[in-house]
Design a protein around this motif. Structure first.
Motif, PDB file in Angstrom:
ATOM      1  N   TYR A  96     -31.865  -8.235 -15.874  1.00  0.00           N
ATOM      2  CA  TYR A  96     -31.525  -6.770 -15.526  1.00  0.00           C
ATOM      3  C   TYR A  96     -32.367  -6.144 -14.534  1.00  0.00           C
ATOM      4  O   TYR A  96     -33.426  -6.158 -14.594  1.00  0.00           O
ATOM      5  CB  TYR A  96     -31.476  -5.696 -16.849  1.00  0.00           C
ATOM      6  N   HIS A  97     -31.766  -5.352 -13.463  1.00  0.00           N
ATOM      7  CA  HIS A  97     -32.404  -4.941 -12.445  1.00  0.00           C
ATOM      8  C   HIS A  97     -32.255  -3.278 -12.539  1.00  0.00           C
ATOM      9  O   HIS A  97     -31.686  -2.880 -13.136  1.00  0.00           O
ATOM     10  CB  HIS A  97     -31.697  -5.244 -11.018  1.00  0.00           C
ATOM     11  N   PRO A  98     -33.243  -2.658 -11.692  1.00  0.00           N
ATOM     12  CA  PRO A  98     -32.968  -1.280 -11.898  1.00  0.00           C
ATOM     13  C   PRO A  98     -31.675  -0.565 -11.668  1.00  0.00           C
ATOM     14  O   PRO A  98     -31.211   0.565 -12.091  1.00  0.00           O
ATOM     15  CB  PRO A  98     -34.284  -0.716 -10.577  1.00  0.00           C
ATOM     16  N   ARG A  99     -31.036  -1.320 -10.840  1.00  0.00           N
ATOM     17  CA  ARG A  99     -29.372  -0.770 -10.590  1.00  0.00           C
ATOM     18  C   ARG A  99     -28.426  -1.191 -11.753  1.00  0.00           C
ATOM     19  O   ARG A  99     -27.329  -0.531 -11.955  1.00  0.00           O
ATOM     20  CB  ARG A  99     -28.899  -1.592  -9.508  1.00  0.00           C
ATOM     21  N   ASP A 100     -28.827  -1.918 -12.909  1.00  0.00           N
ATOM     22  CA  ASP A 100     -28.091  -2.100 -14.146  1.00  0.00           C
ATOM     23  C   ASP A 100     -28.383  -0.988 -15.310  1.00  0.00           C
ATOM     24  O   ASP A 100     -29.556  -0.592 -15.401  1.00  0.00           O
ATOM     25  CB  ASP A 100     -28.360  -3.448 -14.638  1.00  0.00           C
ATOM     26  N   ALA A 101     -27.188  -0.632 -16.017  1.00  0.00           N
ATOM     27  CA  ALA A 101     -27.522   0.289 -16.998  1.00  0.00           C
ATOM     28  C   ALA A 101     -28.533  -0.162 -18.180  1.00  0.00           C
ATOM     29  O   ALA A 101     -29.161   0.592 -18.710  1.00  0.00           O
ATOM     30  CB  ALA A 101     -26.188   0.528 -17.717  1.00  0.00           C
ATOM     31  N   PHE A 103     -31.069  -1.948 -17.854  1.00  0.00           N
ATOM     32  CA  PHE A 103     -32.480  -1.714 -17.226  1.00  0.00           C
ATOM     33  C   PHE A 103     -32.770  -0.414 -17.716  1.00  0.00           C
ATOM     34  O   PHE A 103     -34.055  -0.127 -18.444  1.00  0.00           O
ATOM     35  CB  PHE A 103     -32.534  -1.919 -15.792  1.00  0.00           C
ATOM     36  N   GLU A 104     -32.108   0.692 -17.852  1.00  0.00           N
ATOM     37  CA  GLU A 104     -32.393   2.146 -17.947  1.00  0.00           C
ATOM     38  C   GLU A 104     -32.697   2.208 -19.467  1.00  0.00           C
ATOM     39  O   GLU A 104     -33.448   2.912 -19.976  1.00  0.00           O
ATOM     40  CB  GLU A 104     -31.564   3.154 -17.549  1.00  0.00           C
ATOM     41  N   SER A 105     -31.950   1.429 -20.226  1.00  0.00           N
ATOM     42  CA  SER A 105     -31.889   1.553 -21.825  1.00  0.00           C
ATOM     43  C   SER A 105     -33.571   0.823 -22.269  1.00  0.00           C
ATOM     44  O   SER A 105     -33.998   1.273 -23.265  1.00  0.00           O
ATOM     45  CB  SER A 105     -30.942   0.981 -22.449  1.00  0.00           C
ATOM     46  N   PHE A 110     -41.771   0.225 -22.123  1.00  0.00           N
ATOM     47  CA  PHE A 110     -42.916  -0.104 -21.473  1.00  0.00           C
ATOM     48  C   PHE A 110     -43.546   1.291 -20.952  1.00  0.00           C
ATOM     49  O   PHE A 110     -43.061   2.144 -20.810  1.00  0.00           O
ATOM     50  CB  PHE A 110     -42.716  -0.723 -20.409  1.00  0.00           C
ATOM     51  N   GLY A 111     -45.020   1.026 -20.824  1.00  0.00           N
ATOM     52  CA  GLY A 111     -45.879   2.048 -20.254  1.00  0.00           C
ATOM     53  C   GLY A 111     -45.459   2.270 -18.760  1.00  0.00           C
ATOM     54  O   GLY A 111     -44.715   2.644 -18.356  1.00  0.00           O
ATOM     55  N   ASP A 112     -46.596   1.795 -18.232  1.00  0.00           N
ATOM     56  CA  ASP A 112     -46.676   1.791 -16.659  1.00  0.00           C
ATOM     57  C   ASP A 112     -45.489   0.993 -16.020  1.00  0.00           C
ATOM     58  O   ASP A 112     -45.606  -0.237 -16.297  1.00  0.00           O
ATOM     59  CB  ASP A 112     -47.989   1.530 -15.940  1.00  0.00           C
ATOM     60  N   THR A 113     -44.588   1.515 -15.031  1.00  0.00           N
ATOM     61  CA  THR A 113     -43.607   0.497 -14.643  1.00  0.00           C
ATOM     62  C   THR A 113     -43.576   0.875 -13.143  1.00  0.00           C
ATOM     63  O   THR A 113     -42.550   0.474 -12.448  1.00  0.00           O
ATOM     64  CB  THR A 113     -42.298   1.249 -15.282  1.00  0.00           C
ATOM     65  N   GLU A 114     -44.679   1.079 -12.521  1.00  0.00           N
ATOM     66  CA  GLU A 114     -44.863   0.867 -10.927  1.00  0.00           C
ATOM     67  C   GLU A 114     -44.529  -0.360 -10.723  1.00  0.00           C
ATOM     68  O   GLU A 114     -44.864  -1.511 -11.254  1.00  0.00           O
ATOM     69  CB  GLU A 114     -46.360   1.301 -10.431  1.00  0.00           C
ATOM     70  N   GLY A 115     -43.600  -0.622  -9.747  1.00  0.00           N
ATOM     71  CA  GLY A 115     -43.338  -1.806  -9.087  1.00  0.00           C
ATOM     72  C   GLY A 115     -42.324  -2.777 -10.124  1.00  0.00           C
ATOM     73  O   GLY A 115     -42.074  -3.891  -9.796  1.00  0.00           O
ATOM     74  N   ALA A 116     -41.724  -1.854 -10.989  1.00  0.00           N
ATOM     75  CA  ALA A 116     -40.784  -2.646 -11.839  1.00  0.00           C
ATOM     76  C   ALA A 116     -39.581  -3.384 -11.195  1.00  0.00           C
ATOM     77  O   ALA A 116     -38.991  -2.654 -10.438  1.00  0.00           O
ATOM     78  CB  ALA A 116     -40.188  -1.698 -12.943  1.00  0.00           C
ATOM     79  N   ARG A 117     -39.419  -4.524 -11.366  1.00  0.00           N
ATOM     80  CA  ARG A 117     -38.555  -5.360 -10.447  1.00  0.00           C
ATOM     81  C   ARG A 117     -37.140  -5.767 -11.375  1.00  0.00           C
ATOM     82  O   ARG A 117     -36.064  -5.637 -10.892  1.00  0.00           O
ATOM     83  CB  ARG A 117     -39.137  -6.528  -9.842  1.00  0.00           C
ATOM     84  N   GLN A 118     -37.532  -6.501 -12.551  1.00  0.00           N
ATOM     85  CA  GLN A 118     -36.424  -6.672 -13.575  1.00  0.00           C
ATOM     86  C   GLN A 118     -37.108  -6.666 -14.760  1.00  0.00           C
ATOM     87  O   GLN A 118     -38.185  -6.633 -15.226  1.00  0.00           O
ATOM     88  CB  GLN A 118     -36.155  -8.431 -13.430  1.00  0.00           C
ATOM     89  N   ILE A 119     -35.967  -6.512 -15.754  1.00  0.00           N
ATOM     90  CA  ILE A 119     -36.452  -6.870 -17.160  1.00  0.00           C
ATOM     91  C   ILE A 119     -35.690  -7.874 -17.779  1.00  0.00           C
ATOM     92  O   ILE A 119     -34.504  -7.902 -17.373  1.00  0.00           O
ATOM     93  CB  ILE A 119     -36.122  -5.478 -17.961  1.00  0.00           C
ATOM     94  N   TYR A 120     -36.137  -8.814 -18.336  1.00  0.00           N
ATOM     95  CA  TYR A 120     -35.497 -10.051 -19.125  1.00  0.00           C
ATOM     96  C   TYR A 120     -35.564  -9.923 -20.787  1.00  0.00           C
ATOM     97  O   TYR A 120     -36.472  -9.282 -21.199  1.00  0.00           O
ATOM     98  CB  TYR A 120     -36.427 -11.199 -18.628  1.00  0.00           C
ATOM     99  N   LYS A 121     -34.373 -10.289 -21.160  1.00  0.00           N
ATOM    100  CA  LYS A 121     -34.170 -10.198 -22.575  1.00  0.00           C
ATOM    101  C   LYS A 121     -33.862 -11.734 -22.856  1.00  0.00           C
ATOM    102  O   LYS A 121     -33.067 -12.316 -22.363  1.00  0.00           O
ATOM    103  CB  LYS A 121     -33.041  -9.295 -22.837  1.00  0.00           C
TER     104      LYS A 121
END
Length: 180
Positions: A96-101, A103-105, A110-121
């Motif tokens: 999931y990228h920041p453009r994906d719903a 990602f927001e959920s 996570f705590g610090d998210t500076e530079g967040a690029r993707q979330i993997y499940k």
């Protein structure tokens, strides 16, 4: 010694919560196999069969490129103190990228998210433990602040410029989908 299980047990979940580093392995059918160390507050468990992890901006984007070709992923933890143990989580991953719903959920885990690029499940299809008798003792001294400082100084625009320059293709020339 080693065991194979269909999901995480409470004891293994506790073990994961005590770790400061994990390793992610991915590969496409061709090209290089990638193993990446991950740290900071970037791992969370949804339940005994699903975990998520936050991928921060880095010099490469191999995991993203590999997952577009093959969703296999292995996450490995190992104990560097007390009782030896190696824990591997095998399964299929979604990105999931920041453009994906989604990602927001998930970002709230996570705590610090500076530079967040993707979330993997990762949907776990097998958990494996092994002895870890050859893993050395090492002492945890703290987190590095370098990546967080770098991302904060770059800001959102600078991070996206960096993605354009460094994160659009893998070292094998595979697309990463960073801007799709």
């Amino acid at each position: 010694m080693g065991k194979q299980l269909p999901e995480l047990t409470n004891q293994l979940i506790k073990f994961i919560e005590e770790q400061h580093i994990f390793f992610v392995g991915t590969a496409a059918a061709e090209g290089r196999v990638n193993v990446s160390p991950k740290g900071m507050d970037t791992f969370a468990m949804l339940d005994a069969k699903e975990v998520i992890w936050l991928n921060l901006t880095g010099s490469g984007n191999e995991t993203a490129a590999h997952l577009l070709k093959d969703s296999r992923m292995t996450i490995m933890f190992c104990s560097f103190d007390r009782k030896p143990l190696i824990l591997r989580l095998y399964g299929k991953a979604e990105m999931y990228h920041p453009r994906d719903a989604a990602f927001e959920s998930y970002i709230k885990y996570f705590g610090d998210t500076e530079g967040a690029r993707q979330i993997y499940k990762l949907k776990i299809d097998m958990v494996q433990t092994s002895c870890g008798f050859a893993v050395p003792f090492m002492e945890y001294k703290g987190e590095r602040e370098t990546l967080k400082t770098w991302a904060t100084e770059k800001g959102d625009t600078g991070i996206k410029d960096y993605w354009t320059e460094k994160n659009q293709t893998s070292i094998d020339g595979f697309e990463t989908g960073i801007f799709e």
